[in-house]
Design a protein around this motif. Structure first.
Motif, PDB file in Angstrom:
ATOM      1  N   SER A   1       0.841  -1.200   0.000  1.00 35.64           N
ATOM      2  CA  SER A   1       0.000   0.000   0.000  1.00 35.64           C
ATOM      3  C   SER A   1       0.869   1.240   0.000  1.00 35.64           C
ATOM      4  O   SER A   1       1.991   1.240   0.469  1.00 35.64           O
ATOM      5  CB  SER A   1      -0.901   0.008   1.240  1.00 35.64           C
ATOM      6  OG  SER A   1      -0.109   0.083   2.405  1.00 35.64           O
ATOM      7  N   ALA A   2       0.354   2.346  -0.513  1.00 36.17           N
ATOM      8  CA  ALA A   2       1.101   3.598  -0.600  1.00 36.17           C
ATOM      9  C   ALA A   2       1.089   4.347   0.710  1.00 36.17           C
ATOM     10  O   ALA A   2       1.917   5.197   0.956  1.00 36.17           O
ATOM     11  CB  ALA A   2       0.514   4.473  -1.701  1.00 36.17           C
ATOM     12  N   CYS A   3       0.139   4.054   1.566  1.00 34.65           N
ATOM     13  CA  CYS A   3       0.071   4.732   2.869  1.00 34.65           C
ATOM     14  C   CYS A   3       0.239   3.698   3.966  1.00 34.65           C
ATOM     15  O   CYS A   3      -0.509   2.719   4.019  1.00 34.65           O
ATOM     16  CB  CYS A   3      -1.273   5.446   3.024  1.00 34.65           C
ATOM     17  SG  CYS A   3      -1.382   6.389   4.559  1.00 34.65           S
ATOM     18  N   TYR A   4       1.241   3.900   4.823  1.00 34.73           N
ATOM     19  CA  TYR A   4       1.588   2.883   5.809  1.00 34.73           C
ATOM     20  C   TYR A   4       0.726   2.996   7.047  1.00 34.73           C
ATOM     21  O   TYR A   4       0.520   4.062   7.584  1.00 34.73           O
ATOM     22  CB  TYR A   4       3.076   3.035   6.173  1.00 34.73           C
ATOM     23  CG  TYR A   4       3.641   1.761   6.699  1.00 34.73           C
ATOM     24  CD1 TYR A   4       3.831   1.584   8.059  1.00 34.73           C
ATOM     25  CD2 TYR A   4       3.950   0.722   5.841  1.00 34.73           C
ATOM     26  CE1 TYR A   4       4.342   0.411   8.557  1.00 34.73           C
ATOM     27  CE2 TYR A   4       4.465  -0.455   6.332  1.00 34.73           C
ATOM     28  CZ  TYR A   4       4.653  -0.610   7.683  1.00 34.73           C
ATOM     29  OH  TYR A   4       5.161  -1.780   8.172  1.00 34.73           O
TER      30      TYR A   4
ATOM     31  N   ASP B   1       6.108   3.485   0.437  1.00 39.59           N
ATOM     32  CA  ASP B   1       5.351   3.683   1.673  1.00 39.59           C
ATOM     33  C   ASP B   1       5.618   5.059   2.277  1.00 39.59           C
ATOM     34  O   ASP B   1       6.696   5.636   2.111  1.00 39.59           O
ATOM     35  CB  ASP B   1       5.688   2.615   2.705  1.00 39.59           C
ATOM     36  CG  ASP B   1       5.082   1.268   2.357  1.00 39.59           C
ATOM     37  OD1 ASP B   1       4.193   1.237   1.494  1.00 39.59           O
ATOM     38  OD2 ASP B   1       5.507   0.270   2.964  1.00 39.59           O
ATOM     39  N   THR B   2       4.635   5.560   3.036  1.00 36.78           N
ATOM     40  CA  THR B   2       4.748   6.860   3.701  1.00 36.78           C
ATOM     41  C   THR B   2       4.245   6.749   5.135  1.00 36.78           C
ATOM     42  O   THR B   2       3.202   6.146   5.398  1.00 36.78           O
ATOM     43  CB  THR B   2       3.925   7.927   2.954  1.00 36.78           C
ATOM     44  OG1 THR B   2       4.483   8.122   1.653  1.00 36.78           O
ATOM     45  CG2 THR B   2       3.943   9.248   3.704  1.00 36.78           C
ATOM     46  N   LEU B   3       4.996   7.344   6.032  1.00 45.12           N
ATOM     47  CA  LEU B   3       4.577   7.460   7.425  1.00 45.12           C
ATOM     48  C   LEU B   3       4.171   8.912   7.641  1.00 45.12           C
ATOM     49  O   LEU B   3       5.018   9.806   7.673  1.00 45.12           O
ATOM     50  CB  LEU B   3       5.733   7.083   8.360  1.00 45.12           C
ATOM     51  CG  LEU B   3       5.460   7.209   9.861  1.00 45.12           C
ATOM     52  CD1 LEU B   3       4.568   6.056  10.319  1.00 45.12           C
ATOM     53  CD2 LEU B   3       6.762   7.215  10.655  1.00 45.12           C
ATOM     54  N   ASN B   4       2.884   9.171   7.774  1.00 41.74           N
ATOM     55  CA  ASN B   4       2.442  10.554   7.917  1.00 41.74           C
ATOM     56  C   ASN B   4       2.381  10.962   9.386  1.00 41.74           C
ATOM     57  O   ASN B   4       2.724  10.198  10.273  1.00 41.74           O
ATOM     58  CB  ASN B   4       1.091  10.774   7.205  1.00 41.74           C
ATOM     59  CG  ASN B   4      -0.016   9.908   7.779  1.00 41.74           C
ATOM     60  OD1 ASN B   4      -0.076   9.699   8.993  1.00 41.74           O
ATOM     61  ND2 ASN B   4      -0.896   9.399   6.912  1.00 41.74           N
TER      62      ASN B   4
ATOM     63  N   SER C   1       0.115  11.247  11.563  1.00 38.17           N
ATOM     64  CA  SER C   1      -0.774  10.541  12.494  1.00 38.17           C
ATOM     65  C   SER C   1      -0.412   9.068  12.646  1.00 38.17           C
ATOM     66  O   SER C   1      -1.062   8.350  13.404  1.00 38.17           O
ATOM     67  CB  SER C   1      -2.226  10.651  12.011  1.00 38.17           C
ATOM     68  OG  SER C   1      -2.357  10.087  10.715  1.00 38.17           O
ATOM     69  N   ASP C   2       0.645   8.607  11.931  1.00 34.54           N
ATOM     70  CA  ASP C   2       1.030   7.206  11.985  1.00 34.54           C
ATOM     71  C   ASP C   2       2.232   6.997  12.899  1.00 34.54           C
ATOM     72  O   ASP C   2       2.939   7.939  13.255  1.00 34.54           O
ATOM     73  CB  ASP C   2       1.377   6.685  10.590  1.00 34.54           C
ATOM     74  CG  ASP C   2       0.144   6.596   9.702  1.00 34.54           C
ATOM     75  OD1 ASP C   2      -0.959   6.501  10.254  1.00 34.54           O
ATOM     76  OD2 ASP C   2       0.309   6.639   8.465  1.00 34.54           O
ATOM     77  N   THR C   3       2.478   5.712  13.235  1.00 27.07           N
ATOM     78  CA  THR C   3       3.590   5.353  14.108  1.00 27.07           C
ATOM     79  C   THR C   3       4.195   4.034  13.660  1.00 27.07           C
ATOM     80  O   THR C   3       3.468   3.084  13.370  1.00 27.07           O
ATOM     81  CB  THR C   3       3.124   5.207  15.569  1.00 27.07           C
ATOM     82  OG1 THR C   3       2.523   6.414  16.014  1.00 27.07           O
ATOM     83  CG2 THR C   3       4.297   4.877  16.477  1.00 27.07           C
ATOM     84  N   LEU C   4       5.524   4.009  13.581  1.00 25.34           N
ATOM     85  CA  LEU C   4       6.222   2.738  13.413  1.00 25.34           C
ATOM     86  C   LEU C   4       6.512   2.183  14.802  1.00 25.34           C
ATOM     87  O   LEU C   4       6.963   2.914  15.695  1.00 25.34           O
ATOM     88  CB  LEU C   4       7.542   2.917  12.663  1.00 25.34           C
ATOM     89  CG  LEU C   4       7.521   3.057  11.137  1.00 25.34           C
ATOM     90  CD1 LEU C   4       8.947   3.095  10.612  1.00 25.34           C
ATOM     91  CD2 LEU C   4       6.747   1.941  10.476  1.00 25.34           C
ATOM     92  N   VAL C   5       6.308   0.876  14.992  1.00 23.57           N
ATOM     93  CA  VAL C   5       6.533   0.229  16.276  1.00 23.57           C
ATOM     94  C   VAL C   5       7.403  -0.995  16.044  1.00 23.57           C
ATOM     95  O   VAL C   5       7.122  -1.809  15.166  1.00 23.57           O
ATOM     96  CB  VAL C   5       5.207  -0.187  16.949  1.00 23.57           C
ATOM     97  CG1 VAL C   5       5.482  -0.818  18.303  1.00 23.57           C
ATOM     98  CG2 VAL C   5       4.279   1.011  17.084  1.00 23.57           C
TER      99      VAL C   5
ATOM    100  N   LEU D   1       7.246  10.871   6.454  1.00 22.02           N
ATOM    101  CA  LEU D   1       8.471  10.136   6.153  1.00 22.02           C
ATOM    102  C   LEU D   1       8.184   9.205   4.990  1.00 22.02           C
ATOM    103  O   LEU D   1       7.250   8.397   5.044  1.00 22.02           O
ATOM    104  CB  LEU D   1       8.922   9.331   7.374  1.00 22.02           C
ATOM    105  CG  LEU D   1      10.158   8.442   7.170  1.00 22.02           C
ATOM    106  CD1 LEU D   1      11.405   9.279   6.902  1.00 22.02           C
ATOM    107  CD2 LEU D   1      10.383   7.537   8.392  1.00 22.02           C
ATOM    108  N   THR D   2       9.016   9.303   3.945  1.00 22.38           N
ATOM    109  CA  THR D   2       8.762   8.544   2.716  1.00 22.38           C
ATOM    110  C   THR D   2       9.994   7.767   2.293  1.00 22.38           C
ATOM    111  O   THR D   2      11.117   8.278   2.366  1.00 22.38           O
ATOM    112  CB  THR D   2       8.364   9.493   1.571  1.00 22.38           C
ATOM    113  OG1 THR D   2       7.165  10.189   1.931  1.00 22.38           O
ATOM    114  CG2 THR D   2       8.119   8.723   0.281  1.00 22.38           C
ATOM    115  N   LEU D   3       9.782   6.526   1.852  1.00 24.15           N
ATOM    116  CA  LEU D   3      10.822   5.743   1.200  1.00 24.15           C
ATOM    117  C   LEU D   3      10.399   5.571  -0.254  1.00 24.15           C
ATOM    118  O   LEU D   3       9.446   4.838  -0.553  1.00 24.15           O
ATOM    119  CB  LEU D   3      10.982   4.380   1.874  1.00 24.15           C
ATOM    120  CG  LEU D   3      11.989   3.424   1.226  1.00 24.15           C
ATOM    121  CD1 LEU D   3      13.402   4.014   1.253  1.00 24.15           C
ATOM    122  CD2 LEU D   3      11.981   2.057   1.922  1.00 24.15           C
ATOM    123  N   ASP D   4      11.072   6.297  -1.167  1.00 20.69           N
ATOM    124  CA  ASP D   4      10.636   6.210  -2.557  1.00 20.69           C
ATOM    125  C   ASP D   4      11.232   4.973  -3.226  1.00 20.69           C
ATOM    126  O   ASP D   4      12.033   4.246  -2.656  1.00 20.69           O
ATOM    127  CB  ASP D   4      10.968   7.491  -3.323  1.00 20.69           C
ATOM    128  CG  ASP D   4      12.455   7.739  -3.490  1.00 20.69           C
ATOM    129  OD1 ASP D   4      13.235   6.768  -3.419  1.00 20.69           O
ATOM    130  OD2 ASP D   4      12.847   8.909  -3.696  1.00 20.69           O
TER     131      ASP D   4
END
Length: 491
Positions: A3-6, A17-20, A22-26, A79-82
């Motif tokens: 998906s394009a939005c993580y 993927d993009t971490l906007n 309101s999102d969180t990596l755990v 945060l984006t990883l292209d």
């Protein structure tokens, strides 16, 4: 298909993927999180990409800030990883902040590998190349462990990477915590000036760092030093099942924090007592103004400063990069400074009070403000009368010592002069009297220097020493007649 939005509660970003905001990596075990947050309560619209330890490890703490010098407007950051392998923070209306961009000469092969960004349970956020066949790691392209904040975790490095001249160090306010590759010791510097050192690493520990033990008195650290042509660094790993980290705070203290589900302990390292005069426990002696003495120190006191002169006001430095250590150093250098306080609520900037003011301690509870007040050592608090008495005593002692030394020097000089005169005059005097005696009718008893009290006639011939040497051919063996009890006899 990715998906394009993580979504939240995942540990990896894949290409596209993009971490906007309101999102969180755990991380997989929930020990660490990566998200956008506001660090300054006075500026809630400014956000930072922050990696934090969570309550699951006993307490929360900040490990890494991606954009510490460049806050972005909330909630526009992402945060984006292209798909080219570039990891970057994007924001509306501004240029992106690149964390890593793969060089053109990279060995990444898009047909056999894929680049992903993963938050690990060690607290390290890494960009790695994975095999598209079995998912194994081919290489780590970038990692947050290379950009330390004020926390030192197991697996992090302190030292130097000679391949790219990168230095691994902790930073907190005006202080840095560094590894000295030549001396194999830790150093804390204040604005680049050496403030404290640990002493060299010997027998598994450091001279001025106490051993590390947990709540059950067990050893909690294994230290390692790596030194080769590519890098020189210190690292450690933990031997216990609970959190173990070091932290450098904004006052120059180095602390070790241990935590598990049952207990938590904080060990303060000996760097906290360094005040410029103190050299105990690894503290470095610093040049001091003449108005400061051993025992002078800053104390936190509740109260307020009031002007002695009605028009006097505190001196203010509004520089928000200044912390408590900077304010303290500036007040210490200024002989008129009596104390200081922060200028802003976030404990930055400085507000100084000078000798035109006085501090009034408040014990009634009407105020809760803690001022940093400079207190004098006991010798500075002596009464003027006592000081004068001590001064007069030392003047008399000094005068007596000087007089005694002068008499001693004069006596020695007289003795040496008399000895010199005697040695220079006596021998020629004796020789001249002997020559006179040879030409007269006096007896040998009248000649000074001859030990003979018998009255004899003047039938003795006196020769000079040079004549005797010539007559005996320098006392040669050929002219020697024999040997008696008083020495050799010559012809």
């Amino acid at each position: 298909m990715w998906s394009a939005c993580y979504a939240a509660n995942r540990d990896t970003l894949k290409p596209g993927d993009t971490l906007n905001s309101s999102d969180t990596l755990v991380s997989a075990m929930g020990s660490f999180t990566l998200s956008f947050t506001a660090l300054d309560q006075n500026k809630p619209n400014y956000s930072y990409l922050v990696l934090e330890g969570t309550e699951s490890v006993g307490y929360s703490f900040l490990v890494w800030i991606a954009n510490g010098n460049t806050p972005i407007m909330y909630p526009t950051g992402a945060l984006t990883l292209d798909r080219n392998g570039t990891l970057k923070i994007t924001q509306k209306g501004r240029d992106p902040i690149e964390l890593f961009s793969a060089p053109r000469t990279t060995t990444i092969n898009s047909t056999t590998s894929v680049v992903v960004a993963t938050l690990l349970d060690t607290g390290n956020f890494i960009l790695q190349e994975l095999s598209s066949v079995d998912g194994s790691t081919k290489q780590v392209l970038w990692q947050s462990f290379d950009y330390l904040a004020s926390i030192f975790l197991p697996g992090m490095k302190l030292g130097v990477n000679y391949r790219n001249d990168h230095t691994w160090l902790l930073t907190s306010g005006a202080f840095t915590f560094e590894w000295d590759p030549k001396g194999h010791q830790f150093q804390i510097k204040q604005r680049g000036v050496l403030y404290w050192s640990s002493g060299a690493f010997r027998d598994g520990t450091f001279e001025f760092l106490s051993p590390y033990y947990g709540p059950k008195n067990e050893s909690v650290c294994n230290f390692s030093i790596v030194s080769n042509e590519n890098e020189n660094y210190f690292t450690y790993n933990t031997t216990v099942n609970y959190s173990n980290l070091w932290m450098l705070d904004s006052k120059g203290y180095l602390r070790q924090t241990l935590s598990d589900s049952a207990a938590e302990s904080v060990q303060s390292k000996p760097t906290g007592g360094c005040d410029g005069n103190n050299t105990d426990g690894g503290c470095q002696k610093m040049p001091q103004p003449t108005c400061r003495h051993l025992g002078d120190r800053f104390e936190k006191k509740v109260g307020f400063f009031s002007p002695v002169i009605e028009s006097s006001e505190p001196t203010i430095d509004s520089n928000t990069s200044l912390g408590i250590s900077d304010c303290q150093a500036a007040c210490w250098e200024n002989c008129d400074c009596l104390g200081f306080y922060f200028n802003f609520d976030n404990e930055t900037g400085c507000r100084f009070w000078t000798g035109k003011s006085e501090f009034n301690e408040d014990t009634t509870g009407n105020t809760t403000t803690n001022y940093f007040v400079l207190t004098k050592s006991s010798r500075e608090k002596e009464t003027p009368k006592s000081s004068r008495r001590n001064a007069h005593k030392w003047i008399w002692i000094g005068t007596a010592i000087a007089a005694a030394l002068l008499v001693m020097v004069l006596c020695i000089s007289c003795y040496l002069l008399r000895r010199k005169l005697f040695s220079e005059e006596t021998n020629p005097m004796i020789e001249n009297e002997l020559l006179e005696w040879m030409e007269s009718d006096r007896s040998t008893g009248d000649v000074k220097g001859l030990q003979n009290d018998r009255k004899m006639g003047n039938n003795l011939t006196v020769f000079r020493y040079a004549s005797v040497v010539a007559a005996t051919t320098n006392f040669s063996e050929e002219n020697k007649l024999g040997q008696g009890g008083f020495g050799p006899v010559y012809k």
